[in-house]
Design an enzyme around this catalytic site. Structure first.
Site, short mmCIF file in Angstrom:
data_model
loop_
_atom_site.label_atom_id
_atom_site.label_comp_id
_atom_site.label_asym_id
_atom_site.label_seq_id
_atom_site.Cartn_x
_atom_site.Cartn_y
_atom_site.Cartn_z
CE LYS A 44 -4.01 -2.18 2.20
NZ LYS A 44 -5.02 -2.04 3.30
CG ASN A 56 -3.83 -2.10 6.83
OD1 ASN A 56 -3.65 -1.78 5.66
ND2 ASN A 56 -4.88 -2.79 7.22
CE1 TYR A 102 -9.57 -2.63 0.18
CE2 TYR A 102 -8.63 -0.67 -0.81
CZ TYR A 102 -8.48 -1.84 -0.08
OH TYR A 102 -7.24 -2.21 0.39
NE ARG A 137 -6.60 -11.69 5.71
CZ ARG A 137 -7.25 -10.52 5.61
NH1 ARG A 137 -7.46 -9.95 4.42
NH2 ARG A 137 -7.69 -9.89 6.66
CG HIS A 151 -5.32 -6.26 -0.32
ND1 HIS A 151 -6.58 -6.08 0.19
CD2 HIS A 151 -5.42 -7.25 -1.26
CE1 HIS A 151 -7.42 -6.91 -0.43
NE2 HIS A 151 -6.75 -7.62 -1.31
CD GLU A 156 -8.85 -8.92 -3.69
OE1 GLU A 156 -9.72 -8.55 -2.89
OE2 GLU A 156 -7.77 -9.43 -3.34
CB THR A 203 -7.60 -5.20 9.89
OG1 THR A 203 -8.16 -6.35 9.26
CG2 THR A 203 -7.86 -3.96 9.06
P1 IDP Z 1 -8.23 -6.43 5.67
O1 IDP Z 1 -7.36 -5.54 4.78
O2 IDP Z 1 -7.48 -6.92 6.88
O3 IDP Z 1 -8.91 -7.54 4.91
P2 IDP Z 1 -10.81 -5.07 5.66
O4 IDP Z 1 -11.81 -5.13 6.76
O5 IDP Z 1 -11.08 -5.82 4.40
O6 IDP Z 1 -9.39 -5.49 6.27
O7 IDP Z 1 -10.61 -3.53 5.32
C1 IDP Z 1 -9.96 -3.10 4.12
C2 IDP Z 1 -9.01 -1.97 4.46
O8 IDP Z 1 -9.75 -0.86 4.95
C3 IDP Z 1 -8.03 -2.27 5.61
O9 IDP Z 1 -6.90 -3.01 5.21
C4 IDP Z 1 -7.65 -0.87 6.06
O10 IDP Z 1 -6.72 -0.24 5.17
C5 IDP Z 1 -9.01 -0.15 5.94
N1 IDP Z 1 -9.77 -0.22 7.20
C6 IDP Z 1 -10.37 -1.30 7.76
N2 IDP Z 1 -10.99 -0.99 8.91
C7 IDP Z 1 -10.78 0.34 9.09
C8 IDP Z 1 -11.18 1.27 10.12
O11 IDP Z 1 -11.86 0.92 11.10
N3 IDP Z 1 -10.76 2.56 9.95
C9 IDP Z 1 -10.02 2.98 8.88
N4 IDP Z 1 -9.64 2.14 7.90
C10 IDP Z 1 -10.00 0.84 8.00
MG MG Z 2 -10.29 -7.42 3.37
#
Ligand code: IDP
Ligand code: MG
Length: 135
Positions: free
Chosen positions: A11, A114, A51, A87, A117, A128, A93
């Site tokens: 990212k 974070n 997304y 994962r 992905h 994807e 996350t």
């Molecule tokens: P993941 O990447 O671990 O699968 P997802 O729930 O699919 O997590 O969320 C996609 C992306 O959205 C996350 O990787 C992160 O960058 C962002 N995200 C997820 N939850 C939050 C939040 O509560 N606040 C801000 N950004 C978030």
């Molecule tokens: Mg996800």
């Protein structure tokens, strides 16, 4: 039976901080092979499509803006049990909850920024991969 493909994005925060090399090293040492890889700069329309499952979430517009804030590296990966093993390698996350030794524990700075992905199912991994590499 689980599939052997997954998809990842380094990212914008991680790319900007020059973590691309160390992150790819961890991924390869964990037994994943790179099948396809390129540098992309997404626009808002592309990030919103990628997304779209999160479009009702309160963080959606910020997430899209963040994903467009600079170059990203998109990578198709192969390994047995790819989705679930990947994962585990990236961690939770929220980096504060990520397990020691995971990529997010090492390189993520917040729940939003974070670092990386990882696809959450075999079906989404293929969607994807096609999103970035078909054509
Ligand atoms: P993941 O990447 O671990 O699968 P997802 O729930 O699919 O997590 O969320 C996609 C992306 O959205 C996350 O990787 C992160 O960058 C962002 N995200 C997820 N939850 C939050 C939040 O509560 N606040 C801000 N950004 C978030
Ligand atoms: Mg996800």
């Amino acid at each position: 039976m689980s599939g052997n493909k997954t998809f990842t994005i380094i990212k914008p925060d991680a790319f900007r901080a020059s973590y691309t090399g160390p992150i790819i090293e961890i991924i390869e040492h964990a037994g994943f092979s790179i099948k396809n890889m390129r540098l992309v700069e997404m626009d808002n329309k592309m990030a919103s499509r990628f997304y779209s499952v999160h479009k009702e979430r309160p963080f959606f517009s910020r997430l899209c803006k963040y994903m467009c804030s600079g170059p990203i590296i998109v990578i198709e990966l192969e390994k047995e049990n790819a989705v679930s093993d990947f994962r585990k390698l990236i961690g939770s996350t929220n980096p504060e909850e990520a397990e020691e030794g995971t990529i997010r524990k090492k390189y993520a700075s917040s729940i939003e920024a974070n670092a990386i992905h990882g696809s959450d199912s075999d079906e989404n991994a293929q969607i994807e991969i096609d999103f970035f590499f078909k054509n």
